[in-house]
Design an enzyme around this catalytic site. Structure first.
Site, short mmCIF file in Angstrom:
data_model
loop_
_atom_site.label_atom_id
_atom_site.label_comp_id
_atom_site.label_asym_id
_atom_site.label_seq_id
_atom_site.Cartn_x
_atom_site.Cartn_y
_atom_site.Cartn_z
NE ARG A 1 -38.37 19.36 21.11
CZ ARG A 1 -39.48 19.00 20.44
NH1 ARG A 1 -40.19 17.96 20.83
NH2 ARG A 1 -39.85 19.65 19.36
CB SER B 1 -35.27 25.05 19.25
OG SER B 1 -35.67 24.91 17.92
CD GLU C 1 -35.75 21.72 22.17
OE1 GLU C 1 -36.61 22.55 21.84
OE2 GLU C 1 -35.26 20.90 21.39
C1 LIG Z 1 -29.45 22.82 13.89
C2 LIG Z 1 -30.21 22.00 14.90
C3 LIG Z 1 -31.55 21.75 14.69
C4 LIG Z 1 -32.29 20.99 15.62
N1 LIG Z 1 -33.61 20.74 15.38
C5 LIG Z 1 -34.33 20.03 16.26
C6 LIG Z 1 -35.72 19.76 16.02
O1 LIG Z 1 -36.29 20.15 15.01
N2 LIG Z 1 -36.39 19.05 16.94
C7 LIG Z 1 -35.80 18.57 18.08
O2 LIG Z 1 -36.48 17.92 18.88
N3 LIG Z 1 -34.48 18.80 18.33
C8 LIG Z 1 -33.75 19.52 17.45
N4 LIG Z 1 -32.43 19.77 17.70
C9 LIG Z 1 -31.82 19.27 18.93
C10 LIG Z 1 -31.00 17.97 18.77
O3 LIG Z 1 -30.79 17.68 17.42
C11 LIG Z 1 -31.70 16.81 19.43
O4 LIG Z 1 -31.91 17.06 20.79
C12 LIG Z 1 -30.91 15.51 19.27
O5 LIG Z 1 -31.68 14.45 19.77
C13 LIG Z 1 -29.55 15.55 19.95
O6 LIG Z 1 -28.87 14.36 19.64
P1 LIG Z 1 -27.38 14.09 20.14
O7 LIG Z 1 -27.07 12.68 19.79
O8 LIG Z 1 -26.49 15.16 19.62
O9 LIG Z 1 -27.56 14.21 21.70
P2 LIG Z 1 -26.76 15.12 22.72
O10 LIG Z 1 -27.05 16.56 22.42
O11 LIG Z 1 -25.36 14.65 22.78
O12 LIG Z 1 -27.50 14.71 24.06
C14 LIG Z 1 -28.76 15.23 24.41
C15 LIG Z 1 -29.09 14.72 25.82
O13 LIG Z 1 -29.40 13.34 25.77
C16 LIG Z 1 -28.47 12.58 26.55
N5 LIG Z 1 -28.19 11.37 25.76
C17 LIG Z 1 -27.75 11.31 24.48
N6 LIG Z 1 -27.67 10.03 24.09
C18 LIG Z 1 -28.06 9.27 25.14
C19 LIG Z 1 -28.19 7.86 25.37
N7 LIG Z 1 -27.91 6.97 24.42
N8 LIG Z 1 -28.62 7.44 26.59
C20 LIG Z 1 -28.91 8.33 27.57
N9 LIG Z 1 -28.80 9.66 27.43
C21 LIG Z 1 -28.38 10.12 26.23
C22 LIG Z 1 -27.27 13.47 26.75
O14 LIG Z 1 -26.60 13.15 27.94
C23 LIG Z 1 -27.93 14.84 26.81
O15 LIG Z 1 -28.47 15.07 28.09
C24 LIG Z 1 -31.66 20.50 16.78
C25 LIG Z 1 -30.30 20.76 16.99
C26 LIG Z 1 -29.58 21.50 16.06
C27 LIG Z 1 -28.12 21.75 16.29
#
Ligand SMILES: Cc1cc2nc3c(=O)[nH]c(=O)nc-3n(C[C@H](O)[C@H](O)[C@H](O)COP(=O)(O)OP(=O)(O)OC[C@H]3O[C@@H](n4cnc5c(N)ncnc54)[C@H](O)[C@@H]3O)c2cc1C
Length: 281
Positions: free
Chosen positions: A106, A178, A275
């Site tokens: 992560r 998580s 995380e």
């Molecule tokens: C129900 C649920 C289940 C999940 N299951 C998993 C799982 O099984 N495995 C797992 O690994 N994660 C899981 N996650 C976590 C999440 O889905 C991931 O971390 C996902 O990558 C977040 O994507 P986002 O676009 O919403 O990013 P955000 O949550 O908006 O951003 C996450 C971080 O990345 C940065 N960021 C986002 N996009 C960019 C970019 N283009 N450039 C630079 N920085 C950026 C943001 O500033 C922030 O710090 C889960 C979340 C939920 C709600």
């Protein structure tokens, strides 16, 4: 936090997927604003494999590289060959190789250097499907459904079904998924823990370390699965998932998760690290 965020917020909306077949594999070059799960669905529909175990993870393709998302025995770093990022400090577009992304559990360079905005990610997918079904939940699904090998499409369906049972319906209550990382501890700490809790799941990690299950610790050691305090709680089907049932404030969520990490440290001297990324001004 509850004070809001005073700063620039960028909504990544760069879309587009380019597929290029190269011998036994295919290279997908994907805009950072694409939906992650749409990418997985499209790849599976095209019979390209490698990505199917990462079905149903909410979020964008750009964040998949930032977080090095992972599930059911697969991590994004195994598929990413290149990341294009805008270096906001130096006003240049950079191309990073997999190695330069410094992926960890992560973790990536994009988390440590927040001047880098991911604009495009390139993945290598395979034309030949090799099922990855050793992960406990998938193995159990196979047993319960009386099948031997899941096809590529069935694997996506299986992962979606497993996840639907584990995670809350996002239209009903809020969650970031998580909340804590699985702790990676030294061999000695791992052995001490396993002597006390021989049934605890554990996996070999990098540099001879041991990866423990944060969900198992919260459930079996701290007995905090399905615990609710006001509007915050751990999900009854998955202890690692912290949910906001209705109107919990950021302060209430932080207080609740601190209680969990403090309890872990007090009881087994193992630190549970978040995380999720906290946005603070
Ligand atoms: C129900 C649920 C289940 C999940 N299951 C998993 C799982 O099984 N495995 C797992 O690994 N994660 C899981 N996650 C976590 C999440 O889905 C991931 O971390 C996902 O990558 C977040 O994507 P986002 O676009 O919403 O990013 P955000 O949550 O908006 O951003 C996450 C971080 O990345 C940065 N960021 C986002 N996009 C960019 C970019 N283009 N450039 C630079 N920085 C950026 C943001 O500033 C922030 O710090 C889960 C979340 C939920 C709600």
């Amino acid at each position: 936090d509850d004070e809001g965020f005073s700063g620039l917020v960028i909504h990544m909306a760069i879309v587009g997927i380019e597929w290029k077949e190269e011998g036994d594999h295919v290279v997908a070059t994907v805009g950072a604003g694409e939906s992650w799960d749409d990418l997985v669905a499209t790849a599976v529909a095209k019979n390209y494999s490698g990505i199917e175990n990462l079905s149903s993870i909410p979020g964008t393709v750009g964040a998949s590289a930032v977080q090095n998302i992972g599930a059911y025995g697969v991590e994004a770093r195994e598929l990413i060959t290149m990341v294009e990022a805008y270096d906001a400090k130096n006003n240049i577009l950079k191309i990073l190789t997999n190695e330069e992304c410094v992926f960890g559990y992560r973790e990536s360079v994009f988390k440590t250097n927040q001047d880098l905005v991911v604009t495009q990610v390139q993945f290598r997918l395979e034309k030949e499907y090799v099922p990855k079904q050793a992960y406990k939940d998938i193995a159990l699904y196979i047993e319960e459904n009386g099948v031997v090998t899941l096809s590529l499409q069935e694997m996506r369906q299986a992962v979606m079904a497993i996840r639907a049972k584990k995670f809350p319906d996002l239209s009903q209550c809020g969650t970031a998924g998580s909340f804590f990382k699985n702790p990676i501890v030294s061999k000695g700490v791992g052995e001490k823990f396993l002597a006390q809790y021989p049934d605890a799941p554990h996996y070999d990690a990098e540099n001879g370390k041991t990866k423990l299950s944060a969900a198992w610790i919260i459930d079996h050691v701290l007995e905090m699965k399905g615990v609710r305090e006001g509007s915050v709680g751990t999900w009854s089907a998955q202890a690692l998932v912290v949910v906001n049932y209705d109107d919990a404030t950021s302060a209430q969520v932080k207080k609740f998760v601190k209680k969990i990490s403090d309890a872990s440290f007090e009881k087994i001297h193992i630190t549970l690290e978040p995380e999720v990324v906290f946005v603070v001004t």
